[in-house]
Design a protein around this motif. Structure first.
Motif, PDB file in Angstrom:
ATOM      1  N   GLY A   1       0.674  -1.129  -0.014  1.00 51.05           N
ATOM      2  CA  GLY A   1      -0.024  -0.040  -0.084  1.00 51.05           C
ATOM      3  C   GLY A   1       0.903   1.073  -0.160  1.00 51.05           C
ATOM      4  O   GLY A   1       0.642   2.135   0.773  1.00 51.05           O
TER       5      GLY A   1
ATOM      6  N   ASP B   1       1.236  -1.577  -4.956  1.00 52.51           N
ATOM      7  CA  ASP B   1      -0.111  -0.811  -4.239  1.00 52.51           C
ATOM      8  C   ASP B   1      -0.983  -1.211  -5.648  1.00 52.51           C
ATOM      9  O   ASP B   1      -0.642  -1.629  -6.602  1.00 52.51           O
ATOM     10  N   ALA B   2      -2.667  -1.183  -5.375  1.00 55.28           N
ATOM     11  CA  ALA B   2      -3.540  -1.786  -6.154  1.00 55.28           C
ATOM     12  C   ALA B   2      -3.892  -0.472  -7.208  1.00 55.28           C
ATOM     13  O   ALA B   2      -4.415  -0.800  -8.038  1.00 55.28           O
TER      14      ALA B   2
ATOM     15  N   ASP C   1      -2.694  -6.815  -5.714  1.00 62.61           N
ATOM     16  CA  ASP C   1      -3.421  -7.021  -4.565  1.00 62.61           C
ATOM     17  C   ASP C   1      -2.534  -7.466  -3.475  1.00 62.61           C
ATOM     18  O   ASP C   1      -1.955  -8.335  -3.627  1.00 62.61           O
ATOM     19  N   LEU C   2      -2.029  -6.508  -2.570  1.00 62.53           N
ATOM     20  CA  LEU C   2      -1.485  -6.603  -1.236  1.00 62.53           C
ATOM     21  C   LEU C   2      -0.042  -7.536  -1.650  1.00 62.53           C
ATOM     22  O   LEU C   2       0.775  -7.072  -2.414  1.00 62.53           O
TER      23      LEU C   2
ATOM     24  N   ASN D   1       1.102   0.277   5.332  1.00 59.30           N
ATOM     25  CA  ASN D   1       0.223   1.295   5.938  1.00 59.30           C
ATOM     26  C   ASN D   1      -1.260   1.420   4.937  1.00 59.30           C
ATOM     27  O   ASN D   1      -1.220   1.801   3.912  1.00 59.30           O
TER      28      ASN D   1
ATOM     29  N   ALA E   1      -7.671   4.400  -0.283  1.00 64.30           N
ATOM     30  CA  ALA E   1      -6.647   4.677   0.659  1.00 64.30           C
ATOM     31  C   ALA E   1      -7.036   4.764   2.080  1.00 64.30           C
ATOM     32  O   ALA E   1      -6.063   4.904   2.964  1.00 64.30           O
TER      33      ALA E   1
HETATM   34  C1  LIG Z   1      -3.463   4.480   3.864  1.00 61.70           C
HETATM   35  S1  LIG Z   1      -2.908   4.676   2.211  1.00 61.70           S
HETATM   36  C2  LIG Z   1      -1.176   4.850   2.529  1.00 61.70           C
HETATM   37  C3  LIG Z   1      -0.287   5.298   1.350  1.00 61.70           C
HETATM   38  C4  LIG Z   1       1.063   5.337   1.589  1.00 61.70           C
HETATM   39  N1  LIG Z   1       1.871   4.359   1.968  1.00 61.70           N
HETATM   40  C5  LIG Z   1       1.048   6.576   2.868  1.00 61.70           C
HETATM   41  O1  LIG Z   1       1.524   6.150   4.005  1.00 61.70           O
HETATM   42  O2  LIG Z   1       0.932   7.635   2.402  1.00 61.70           O
HETATM   43  C6  LIG Z   1      -3.357   2.976   1.545  1.00 61.70           C
HETATM   44  C7  LIG Z   1      -2.639   2.621   0.059  1.00 61.70           C
HETATM   45  O3  LIG Z   1      -3.041   1.317   0.129  1.00 61.70           O
HETATM   46  C8  LIG Z   1      -3.451   1.069  -1.172  1.00 61.70           C
HETATM   47  N2  LIG Z   1      -4.266  -0.207  -1.244  1.00 61.70           N
HETATM   48  C9  LIG Z   1      -5.612  -0.249  -0.791  1.00 61.70           C
HETATM   49  N3  LIG Z   1      -6.058  -1.534  -1.078  1.00 61.70           N
HETATM   50  C10 LIG Z   1      -4.936  -2.303  -1.542  1.00 61.70           C
HETATM   51  C11 LIG Z   1      -4.768  -3.675  -1.904  1.00 61.70           C
HETATM   52  N4  LIG Z   1      -5.815  -4.555  -1.812  1.00 61.70           N
HETATM   53  N5  LIG Z   1      -3.678  -3.963  -2.431  1.00 61.70           N
HETATM   54  C12 LIG Z   1      -2.655  -3.075  -2.564  1.00 61.70           C
HETATM   55  N6  LIG Z   1      -2.680  -1.789  -2.330  1.00 61.70           N
HETATM   56  C13 LIG Z   1      -3.908  -1.267  -1.619  1.00 61.70           C
HETATM   57  C14 LIG Z   1      -4.298   2.358  -1.342  1.00 61.70           C
HETATM   58  O4  LIG Z   1      -4.150   2.493  -3.020  1.00 61.70           O
HETATM   59  C15 LIG Z   1      -3.269   3.444  -0.822  1.00 61.70           C
HETATM   60  O5  LIG Z   1      -2.437   3.841  -1.898  1.00 61.70           O
END
Ligand SMILES: C[S@@+](CC[C@H](N)C(=O)[O-])C[C@H]1O[C@@H](n2cnc3c(N)ncnc32)[C@H](O)[C@@H]1O
Length: 296
Positions: free
Chosen positions: A130, A153-154, A181-182, A196, A220
């Motif tokens: 993420g 990131d997704a 995904d994750l 995060n 997010a």
């Molecule tokens: C809370 S934000 C954090 C972004 C960054 N790490 C920060 O701290 O500013 C969560 C991130 O997780 C990503 N995300 C949400 N679901 C996801 C998934 N299933 N797989 C990968 N990334 C995901 C979102 O696109 C977003 O960029």
């Protein structure tokens, strides 16, 4: 006697307060100084020093345009196109979460987990799940020269910001950006996993200010019913991706979620005999990061 620029900025700050785009006068003043500085191509020190001068004529119209965006509750970081985090300036905009200061807790704890990892004399394999604009992955990779970093990131929009930041700040040779995904896109065993992911419960998300809901990506922020839905899926995927016997997992969470998060991680990892749980508090004294170390 009037101070033309100071008067312009004071009026603008009052307007920000009227629409509740800033919490207090100090914050409103800081914001308008930064916006004027952007319009006039001046840093903040020079804006303050020029308070008694007339505003630069060519800056007035651009300043009004930037101010209007802020009055409409667009996040300041999107308007300026950047935000400081862990001593670096990251580019951000629509599609990526605005970096939050509390996420520096995850970076600090992650760096300690890397430094103290028994494998730290070799290359430590780290993932940032993420990654958003890449703030965690890039801050860690710059401060820990002996890591190979995988940032996932997704959202392709978020990854575009991460790519921009990686090209500007580096180190590009040690960071790999992956869409998916994750943990799914990852094939190498991981020594340290940082995440995060969204953790705000859906009913709380509905009450968040416009500045967040209308501008920052829902994907997010919204973490489902109790905020921990995505972390549950993340935890289920962990056993197939962590290195044998020795690893650390660190996740950022919201207030009141620490014990639940700890349970989710330990259950998914099969409650290893050598597991040690730590929590890290942010500057507001909230338990912000849960860490599970195994085999250290
Ligand atoms: C809370 S934000 C954090 C972004 C960054 N790490 C920060 O701290 O500013 C969560 C991130 O997780 C990503 N995300 C949400 N679901 C996801 C998934 N299933 N797989 C990968 N990334 C995901 C979102 O696109 C977003 O960029």
């Amino acid at each position: 006697m009037t101070d033309p620029l100071r008067d312009l900025l004071r009026t603008a700050a009052d307007r920000l307060l009227e629409v509740a785009a800033a919490d207090d006068l100090d914050e409103a003043r800081l914001e308008v100084e930064l916006l004027y500085g952007r319009a006039a191509n001046l840093d903040r020190v020079h804006v303050l020093a020029a308070g008694g001068d007339p505003p630069t004529p060519e800056a007035i119209e651009p300043f009004e345009a930037l101010l209007e965006r802020r009055l409409a509750h667009e996040p300041l970081a999107y308007i300026l196109g950047e935000r400081e985090f862990y001593g670096l300036t990251f580019q951000v905009g629509e599609g990526a979460l605005v970096p939050r200061p509390e996420t520096e807790t995850l970076v600090g704890a992650g760096l300690a987990a890397i430094r103290e990892h028994p494998r730290s004399h070799r290359l430590v394999r780290v993932a940032d799940i993420g990654t958003g604009s890449g703030i965690v992955a890039l801050s860690v990779a710059r401060h820990a020269p002996a890591v190979k970093m995988f940032a996932v990131d997704a959202s392709t929009a978020a990854l575009q910001w991460a790519g921009k930041n990686m090209r500007r700040l580096g180190p590009i040779e040690r960071v790999v950006l992956l869409a998916g995904d994750l943990l799914e896109p990852l094939t190498e065993p991981l020594d340290v996993v940082l995440a995060n992911l969204p953790y705000v419960p859906t009913d709380e998300y509905e009450t968040l200010p416009d500045e967040i809901r209308a501008h920052e990506p829902e994907v997010a922020v919204d973490g489902g019913d109790d905020g921990l839905d995505i972390y549950r899926r993340f935890a289920e995927q962990l056993p197939a991706h962590v290195a044998n016997d020795t690893y650390a997992v660190l996740i950022e969470i919201g207030a009141g979620q620490a014990l639940f998060a700890e349970d989710i991680l330990l259950n998914a990892l099969g409650r290893p005999a050598t597991a040690e749980v730590r929590t890290h508090r942010d500057l507001r004294d909230i338990r912000r990061v849960v860490e599970v170390r195994v085999g250290y």
